[in-house]
Motif scaffolding. Structure first.
Motif, PDB file in Angstrom:
ATOM      1  N   GLN A  48       0.818  -1.213   0.000  1.00  0.00           N
ATOM      2  CA  GLN A  48       0.000   0.000   0.000  1.00  0.00           C
ATOM      3  C   GLN A  48       0.851   1.262   0.000  1.00  0.00           C
ATOM      4  N   ARG A  49       2.094   1.156  -0.405  1.00  0.00           N
ATOM      5  CA  ARG A  49       3.020   2.283  -0.345  1.00  0.00           C
ATOM      6  C   ARG A  49       3.117   3.017  -1.668  1.00  0.00           C
ATOM      7  N   CYS A  50       3.448   4.302  -1.564  1.00  0.00           N
ATOM      8  CA  CYS A  50       3.877   5.040  -2.742  1.00  0.00           C
ATOM      9  C   CYS A  50       5.396   4.926  -2.836  1.00  0.00           C
ATOM     10  N   MET A  51       5.968   5.425  -3.908  1.00  0.00           N
ATOM     11  CA  MET A  51       7.415   5.451  -4.043  1.00  0.00           C
ATOM     12  C   MET A  51       8.000   6.376  -2.984  1.00  0.00           C
ATOM     13  N   GLN A  52       9.177   6.048  -2.474  1.00  0.00           N
ATOM     14  CA  GLN A  52       9.761   6.884  -1.425  1.00  0.00           C
ATOM     15  C   GLN A  52      10.031   8.299  -1.926  1.00  0.00           C
ATOM     16  N   ASP A  53      10.385   8.454  -3.194  1.00  0.00           N
ATOM     17  CA  ASP A  53      10.629   9.789  -3.746  1.00  0.00           C
ATOM     18  C   ASP A  53       9.376  10.646  -3.748  1.00  0.00           C
ATOM     19  N   ASP A  54       8.188  10.010  -3.746  1.00  0.00           N
ATOM     20  CA  ASP A  54       6.924  10.741  -3.743  1.00  0.00           C
ATOM     21  C   ASP A  54       6.384  10.949  -2.337  1.00  0.00           C
ATOM     22  N   PHE A  55       7.104  10.447  -1.341  1.00  0.00           N
ATOM     23  CA  PHE A  55       6.617  10.498   0.035  1.00  0.00           C
ATOM     24  C   PHE A  55       7.021  11.826   0.664  1.00  0.00           C
ATOM     25  N   ASP A  56       6.047  12.599   1.140  1.00  0.00           N
ATOM     26  CA  ASP A  56       6.337  13.912   1.721  1.00  0.00           C
ATOM     27  C   ASP A  56       5.635  14.104   3.060  1.00  0.00           C
ATOM     28  N   VAL A  57       5.653  13.084   3.879  1.00  0.00           N
ATOM     29  CA  VAL A  57       5.064  13.141   5.209  1.00  0.00           C
ATOM     30  C   VAL A  57       6.182  12.909   6.220  1.00  0.00           C
ATOM     31  N   PRO A  58       6.227  13.628   7.335  1.00  0.00           N
ATOM     32  CA  PRO A  58       5.262  14.635   7.771  1.00  0.00           C
ATOM     33  C   PRO A  58       5.459  15.965   7.054  1.00  0.00           C
ATOM     34  N   LYS A  59       4.367  16.707   6.920  1.00  0.00           N
ATOM     35  CA  LYS A  59       4.400  18.015   6.308  1.00  0.00           C
ATOM     36  C   LYS A  59       5.007  19.031   7.268  1.00  0.00           C
ATOM     37  N   ALA A  60       5.636  20.073   6.707  1.00  0.00           N
ATOM     38  CA  ALA A  60       6.095  21.175   7.536  1.00  0.00           C
ATOM     39  C   ALA A  60       4.889  21.923   8.090  1.00  0.00           C
ATOM     40  N   ILE A  61       5.000  22.393   9.327  1.00  0.00           N
ATOM     41  CA  ILE A  61       3.914  23.140   9.959  1.00  0.00           C
ATOM     42  C   ILE A  61       4.041  24.597   9.561  1.00  0.00           C
ATOM     43  N   VAL A  62       2.988  25.178   8.987  1.00  0.00           N
ATOM     44  CA  VAL A  62       3.005  26.562   8.527  1.00  0.00           C
ATOM     45  C   VAL A  62       2.307  27.433   9.549  1.00  0.00           C
ATOM     46  N   LYS A  63       2.999  28.449  10.018  1.00  0.00           N
ATOM     47  CA  LYS A  63       2.410  29.378  10.990  1.00  0.00           C
ATOM     48  C   LYS A  63       1.561  30.404  10.250  1.00  0.00           C
ATOM     49  N   ARG A  64       0.280  30.465  10.580  1.00  0.00           N
ATOM     50  CA  ARG A  64      -0.642  31.364   9.898  1.00  0.00           C
ATOM     51  C   ARG A  64      -0.472  32.799  10.382  1.00  0.00           C
ATOM     52  N   VAL A  65      -0.659  33.748   9.438  1.00  0.00           N
ATOM     53  CA  VAL A  65      -0.622  35.164   9.794  1.00  0.00           C
ATOM     54  C   VAL A  65      -1.939  35.527  10.472  1.00  0.00           C
ATOM     55  N   PRO A  66      -1.910  36.200  11.618  1.00  0.00           N
ATOM     56  CA  PRO A  66      -3.164  36.582  12.301  1.00  0.00           C
ATOM     57  C   PRO A  66      -4.042  37.414  11.388  1.00  0.00           C
ATOM     58  N   PRO A  67      -5.376  37.320  11.534  1.00  0.00           N
ATOM     59  CA  PRO A  67      -6.285  38.126  10.706  1.00  0.00           C
ATOM     60  C   PRO A  67      -5.962  39.603  10.852  1.00  0.00           C
ATOM     61  N   GLY A  68      -6.019  40.316   9.727  1.00  0.00           N
ATOM     62  CA  GLY A  68      -5.776  41.754   9.774  1.00  0.00           C
ATOM     63  C   GLY A  68      -4.315  42.112   9.743  1.00  0.00           C
ATOM     64  N   GLY A  69      -3.443  41.127   9.476  1.00  0.00           N
ATOM     65  CA  GLY A  69      -2.012  41.413   9.395  1.00  0.00           C
ATOM     66  C   GLY A  69      -1.737  42.391   8.276  1.00  0.00           C
ATOM     67  N   GLY A  70      -1.078  43.490   8.608  1.00  0.00           N
ATOM     68  CA  GLY A  70      -0.857  44.540   7.638  1.00  0.00           C
ATOM     69  C   GLY A  70       0.370  44.296   6.803  1.00  0.00           C
TER      70      GLY A  70
END
Length: 274
Positions: free
Chosen positions: A239-261
């Motif tokens: 049930q695997r994909c190719m290792q070259d296509d494997f991108d887990v775990p994803k990097a955690i992206v810090k969201r910009v607070p609402p109204g960020g100027g």
């Protein structure tokens, strides 16, 4: 344009999207196949480099060696794999001067697994051999027995040597089992060539593996990286994909607070590495 000129606009993806809605992508589907429980043979390197300390301390500041962390990772894997399916079974071996059995009988009894893991120790005599042909021979023999029972056979090699390349003599046309590798190594130096060792391990996996085999390396000496890779190896080979296509775990992206100027960082620019 070659073949004559034309006033008709060139069709582009954006132009097509403006004129007609594109169909949604097809849903992901896994081709149907018969599920096979796994027989997994672990082979753990018990050479002296297995005693190298990781970058974390145990209780009361005691150093945690690679072998200590490997034992914890093996128990994490066994508990997790059995929680997914109780029909999976495990066996254990070691790589010193050569291949040797620790527990040859496959079992899904967690107490038996724990005893086998605790039995793993570093021999007092020097360890120099790196031939894994015996590992392949026994894996091939055991894999045929597993296949006769409708089971899939996998080898997980945990290798810790930074200057000794693994060697084998194995025919290319015999692929009866899947092989994964976890490689813990030191930094490159005058006496170390981890890149050459890693390349040799990749070649070995490609040489013998029936299904997609994964090769992971841990050069930072961090236990959390080891545990993360061990969790990835829980994936069933069919049930695997190719290792070259494997991108887990994803990097955690810090969201910009609402109204960020203006002047605030965008979603893509603030990455917290995992």
């Amino acid at each position: 344009m070659e073949g004559g000129s034309s006033d008709a606009p060139i069709s582009t993806p954006s132009h097509q999207a403006a004129t007609a809605p594109s169909p949604p992508p097809p849903p992901y589907s896994l081709p149907p196949s018969l599920f096979m429980p796994e027989d997994i043979l672990f082979c753990i390197d018990i050479g002296p480099e297995s005693l190298t300390e990781m970058r974390v301390s145990g209780p009361k500041g005691r150093g945690v060696t690679r072998l200590d962390a490997i034992k914890q990772a093996l128990l994490l894997f066994a508990h997790s794999k059995l929680n997914m399916c109780t029909d999976h079974r495990f066996s254990f071996s070691s790589l010193g001067k050569s291949f040797s059995w620790v527990k040859r009988e496959f079992s899904n009894d967690i107490k038996s697994v724990t005893e086998a893991v605790r039995y793993l120790t570093i021999p007092e005599a020097p360890v120099e051999g790196t031939d894994i042909t015996k590992l392949f021979e026994f894996a091939n023999f055991e894999a045929r027995r597993s296949h006769a029972q409708g089971r899939l056979f996998r080898v997980v090699l945990i290798y810790c040597r930074s200057s000794a390349l693994p060697k084998h003599r194995w025919p290319v046309n015999q692929k009866t089992f899947t092989m994964d590798v976890m490689y813990l190594h030191d930094k490159p130096g005058p006496d170390n060539c981890p890149q050459k060792v890693y390349d040799a391990l990749v070649d070995a996996v490609e040489h013998v593996s029936q299904y997609e085999g994964y090769v992971f390396e841990i050069g930072q000496g961090m236990t959390r990286v080891l545990f993360r890779h061990v969790c990835v190896l829980l994936a069933h080979p069919t049930q695997r994909c190719m290792q070259d296509d494997f991108d887990v775990p994803k990097a955690i992206v810090k969201r910009v607070p609402p109204g960020g100027g203006e002047g605030t960082q965008s979603d893509d620019s603030m990455i917290i590495s995992t």
